[in-house]
Design an enzyme around this catalytic site. Structure first.
Site, PDB file in Angstrom:
ATOM      1  N   ARG A 166       0.812  -1.217   0.000  1.00  0.00           N
ATOM      2  CA  ARG A 166       0.000   0.000   0.000  1.00  0.00           C
ATOM      3  C   ARG A 166       0.851   1.276   0.000  1.00  0.00           C
ATOM      4  O   ARG A 166       0.478   2.274   0.597  1.00  0.00           O
ATOM      5  CB  ARG A 166      -0.948   0.045   1.202  1.00  0.00           C
ATOM      6  CG  ARG A 166      -2.032  -1.002   1.181  1.00  0.00           C
ATOM      7  CD  ARG A 166      -2.981  -0.774  -0.007  1.00  0.00           C
ATOM      8  NE  ARG A 166      -4.210  -1.520   0.162  1.00  0.00           N
ATOM      9  CZ  ARG A 166      -4.350  -2.802  -0.190  1.00  0.00           C
ATOM     10  NH1 ARG A 166      -3.364  -3.449  -0.769  1.00  0.00           N
ATOM     11  NH2 ARG A 166      -5.491  -3.419   0.009  1.00  0.00           N
ATOM     12  N   SER A 239     -11.295  -0.570   2.803  1.00  0.00           N
ATOM     13  CA  SER A 239     -10.555  -0.702   4.061  1.00  0.00           C
ATOM     14  C   SER A 239     -10.197   0.693   4.566  1.00  0.00           C
ATOM     15  O   SER A 239      -9.538   1.450   3.858  1.00  0.00           O
ATOM     16  CB  SER A 239      -9.247  -1.450   3.843  1.00  0.00           C
ATOM     17  OG  SER A 239      -9.474  -2.737   3.354  1.00  0.00           O
ATOM     18  N   GLU A 335      -5.659   3.921   5.927  1.00  0.00           N
ATOM     19  CA  GLU A 335      -5.219   3.740   4.544  1.00  0.00           C
ATOM     20  C   GLU A 335      -5.759   4.925   3.732  1.00  0.00           C
ATOM     21  O   GLU A 335      -5.209   5.322   2.718  1.00  0.00           O
ATOM     22  CB  GLU A 335      -5.806   2.414   4.040  1.00  0.00           C
ATOM     23  CG  GLU A 335      -5.417   2.064   2.637  1.00  0.00           C
ATOM     24  CD  GLU A 335      -6.172   0.844   2.117  1.00  0.00           C
ATOM     25  OE1 GLU A 335      -5.738  -0.268   2.395  1.00  0.00           O
ATOM     26  OE2 GLU A 335      -7.181   1.025   1.421  1.00  0.00           O
TER      27      GLU A 335
HETATM   28  N1  EPU Z   1     -11.450 -10.698   9.604  1.00  0.00           N
HETATM   29  C1  EPU Z   1     -12.200 -10.862  10.738  1.00  0.00           C
HETATM   30  N2  EPU Z   1     -13.198  -9.973  10.978  1.00  0.00           N
HETATM   31  C2  EPU Z   1     -13.498  -8.956  10.132  1.00  0.00           C
HETATM   32  C3  EPU Z   1     -12.724  -8.779   8.969  1.00  0.00           C
HETATM   33  C4  EPU Z   1     -11.694  -9.674   8.732  1.00  0.00           C
HETATM   34  O1  EPU Z   1     -11.970 -11.776  11.538  1.00  0.00           O
HETATM   35  O2  EPU Z   1     -14.416  -8.204  10.412  1.00  0.00           O
HETATM   36  C5  EPU Z   1     -10.405 -11.677   9.295  1.00  0.00           C
HETATM   37  C6  EPU Z   1     -10.839 -12.513   8.082  1.00  0.00           C
HETATM   38  O3  EPU Z   1     -11.577 -13.625   8.461  1.00  0.00           O
HETATM   39  C7  EPU Z   1      -9.519 -12.895   7.454  1.00  0.00           C
HETATM   40  C8  EPU Z   1      -8.582 -11.754   7.837  1.00  0.00           C
HETATM   41  O4  EPU Z   1      -9.213 -11.035   8.895  1.00  0.00           O
HETATM   42  O5  EPU Z   1      -9.022 -14.080   8.005  1.00  0.00           O
HETATM   43  C9  EPU Z   1      -8.322 -10.834   6.664  1.00  0.00           C
HETATM   44  O6  EPU Z   1      -9.557 -10.352   6.152  1.00  0.00           O
HETATM   45  P1  EPU Z   1      -9.821 -10.157   4.569  1.00  0.00           P
HETATM   46  O7  EPU Z   1      -9.471 -11.393   3.851  1.00  0.00           O
HETATM   47  O8  EPU Z   1     -11.188  -9.605   4.418  1.00  0.00           O
HETATM   48  O9  EPU Z   1      -8.747  -9.129   4.115  1.00  0.00           O
HETATM   49  P2  EPU Z   1      -8.239  -7.776   4.796  1.00  0.00           P
HETATM   50  O10 EPU Z   1      -6.816  -7.987   5.215  1.00  0.00           O
HETATM   51  O11 EPU Z   1      -9.194  -7.318   5.827  1.00  0.00           O
HETATM   52  C10 EPU Z   1      -7.223  -6.855   2.577  1.00  0.00           C
HETATM   53  C11 EPU Z   1      -7.252  -5.557   1.859  1.00  0.00           C
HETATM   54  C12 EPU Z   1      -8.562  -5.416   1.070  1.00  0.00           C
HETATM   55  C13 EPU Z   1      -8.667  -6.577   0.110  1.00  0.00           C
HETATM   56  C14 EPU Z   1      -8.615  -7.871   0.920  1.00  0.00           C
HETATM   57  C15 EPU Z   1      -8.651  -9.109   0.063  1.00  0.00           C
HETATM   58  C16 EPU Z   1      -5.928  -4.058   3.249  1.00  0.00           C
HETATM   59  C17 EPU Z   1      -5.935  -2.896   4.169  1.00  0.00           C
HETATM   60  N3  EPU Z   1      -7.121  -4.459   2.800  1.00  0.00           N
HETATM   61  O12 EPU Z   1      -8.252  -6.791   3.552  1.00  0.00           O
HETATM   62  O13 EPU Z   1      -8.481  -4.230   0.312  1.00  0.00           O
HETATM   63  O14 EPU Z   1      -9.840  -6.517  -0.658  1.00  0.00           O
HETATM   64  O15 EPU Z   1      -7.385  -7.921   1.689  1.00  0.00           O
HETATM   65  O16 EPU Z   1      -7.400  -9.382  -0.438  1.00  0.00           O
HETATM   66  O17 EPU Z   1      -4.864  -4.574   2.920  1.00  0.00           O
HETATM   67  C18 EPU Z   1      -9.067  -1.921   0.344  1.00  0.00           C
HETATM   68  O18 EPU Z   1      -7.838  -1.687   0.384  1.00  0.00           O
HETATM   69  O19 EPU Z   1      -9.923  -0.987   0.311  1.00  0.00           O
HETATM   70  C19 EPU Z   1      -9.512  -3.300   0.382  1.00  0.00           C
HETATM   71  C20 EPU Z   1     -10.788  -3.615   0.461  1.00  0.00           C
END
Ligand code: EPU
Length: 339
Positions: A166, A239, A335
């Protein structure tokens, strides 16, 4: 060409949080020439400047007392190709998802995992957008920009962009100094099939599809639609926080108390922790306070339930960061750009 700036221009439809705020002056540019002409105008010598793309990564906390320049540079053109690859020049004002769909329809692979990310092509290199195991840096060759101070055109290669999670040179040394006008991508004619991310594999199984750029794109669209709110229905900017990177020592200590904590190896000494998990664990998921809240299906996404102002969202974000620090001793950072 005569420049005419709009006065007191409403920004509500130009930011995905749907915050109502006004710009003192507003101008929409459609090509490099009119952008350079605008940058040379006397008005710009006196006023603060904000470059607006898709408005999907900003939180506007007050009226903007300066000039907002809205990017509308369009155009997608294949500039060279061979049997393996194609190089494509894309205007920075093209909608990102439209470009992803264009590439998938041409069976060009590389960015299909990044479907439905809101925003414009010009914003993709700035924060090295990423999702489902892929980052845009792996498909970018060069970035063309205009230097705001000198009004000159420049090109910077992938290597010089200093891409990381990022982050890029555009958020560091070149922050507020340049306007990206075109991005040159290199995409593959062979499907790259990047399906390391568990959710994609399960969605493809559910769809009973073999991996290809088209089916992966479809899987990503399905996953995102299930988990992330559509800004046309509920104001949000994806995010809100970045996933924090912490020392392995702190991560291992937390793992004793919270064995289910989610972290990914970042380097030999550091772990990237899922901020969504931390916020969820701290009890914020689905929280609502007046017009603002935390999305019920993904705790990393803050939402405007209607009529919120940017300061209310920022206050909620600060409360969340504080509670995460108190509970886990981890600092989480937005972010989203706060204006
Ligand atoms: N999780 C929870 N509770 C929640 C949300 C997430 O327990 O409310 C857990 C999920 O179960 C999972 C882990 O946290 O095991 C990661 O969650 P997720 O796969 O949804 O990905 P993220 O790390 O929360 C990142 C990016 C997203 C992108 C997703 C998918 C960042 C800041 N965000 O989210 O990007 O779509 O991975 O690859 O890196 C964005 O930047 O706007 C965005 C949506």
């Amino acid at each position: 060409m005569k420049l005419s700036f709009h006065k007191n221009y409403p920004l509500e439809q130009l930011n995905t949080f749907r915050i109502s705020a006004k710009a003192k002056l507003f101008y929409e540019f459609e090509d490099e020439k009119s952008l350079i002409k605008t940058l040379k105008s006397d008005v710009l010598k006196k006023e603060k400047l904000l470059i607006l793309g898709g408005g999907s990564n900003i939180l506007i906390t007050k009226d903007f007392d300066g000039v907002v320049l809205k990017n509308s540079i369009k155009g997608i053109n294949i500039i060279t190709e061979n049997k393996d690859r194609a190089q494509i020049e894309v205007g920075s004002g093209v909608n990102w998802h439209d470009f992803v769909m264009w590439s998938v329809n041409k069976n060009l692979s590389g960015i299909e995992n990044l479907a439905l990310i809101p925003g414009l092509v010009g914003a993709a290199p700035i924060q090295n957008i990423g999702a489902y195991g892929v980052e845009v840096k792996d498909s970018i060759l060069d970035v063309h920009y205009i230097d705001i101070q000198n009004k000159t055109k420049n090109t910077i290669s992938n290597n010089e962009c200093n891409f990381s999670y990022r982050n890029s040179i555009f958020k560091c040394e070149l922050k507020n100094k340049v306007i990206i006008t075109k991005v040159i991508f290199q995409l593959s004619k062979k499907d790259l099939n990047q399906i390391s991310y568990g959710a994609i594999k399960s969605e493809l199984e559910l769809l009973k599809e073999e991996p290809s750029c088209k089916t992966i794109c479809k899987a990503v669209i399905n996953i995102r639609t299930k988990k992330l709110p559509n800004p046309n229905v509920l104001g949000n900017s994806g995010s809100f926080f970045k996933n924090p990177i912490i020392s392995n020592d702190l991560f291992n200590n937390l793992k004793i108390e919270y064995p289910e904590i989610i972290g990914y190896k970042h380097s030999a000494s550091h772990t990237k922790v899922a901020a969504g998990w931390l916020i969820d664990k701290a009890g914020w998921k689905g929280y609502k306070e007046k017009n603002v809240g935390v999305y019920k299906k993904q705790a990393l996404v803050l939402v405007n339930h209607g009529g919120a102002n940017g300061q209310e969202i920022l206050d909620l974000a600060n409360k969340i960061s504080e509670s995460i620090f108190n509970k886990f001793k981890i600092n989480i950072h937005p972010e989203v750009n706060i204006i």
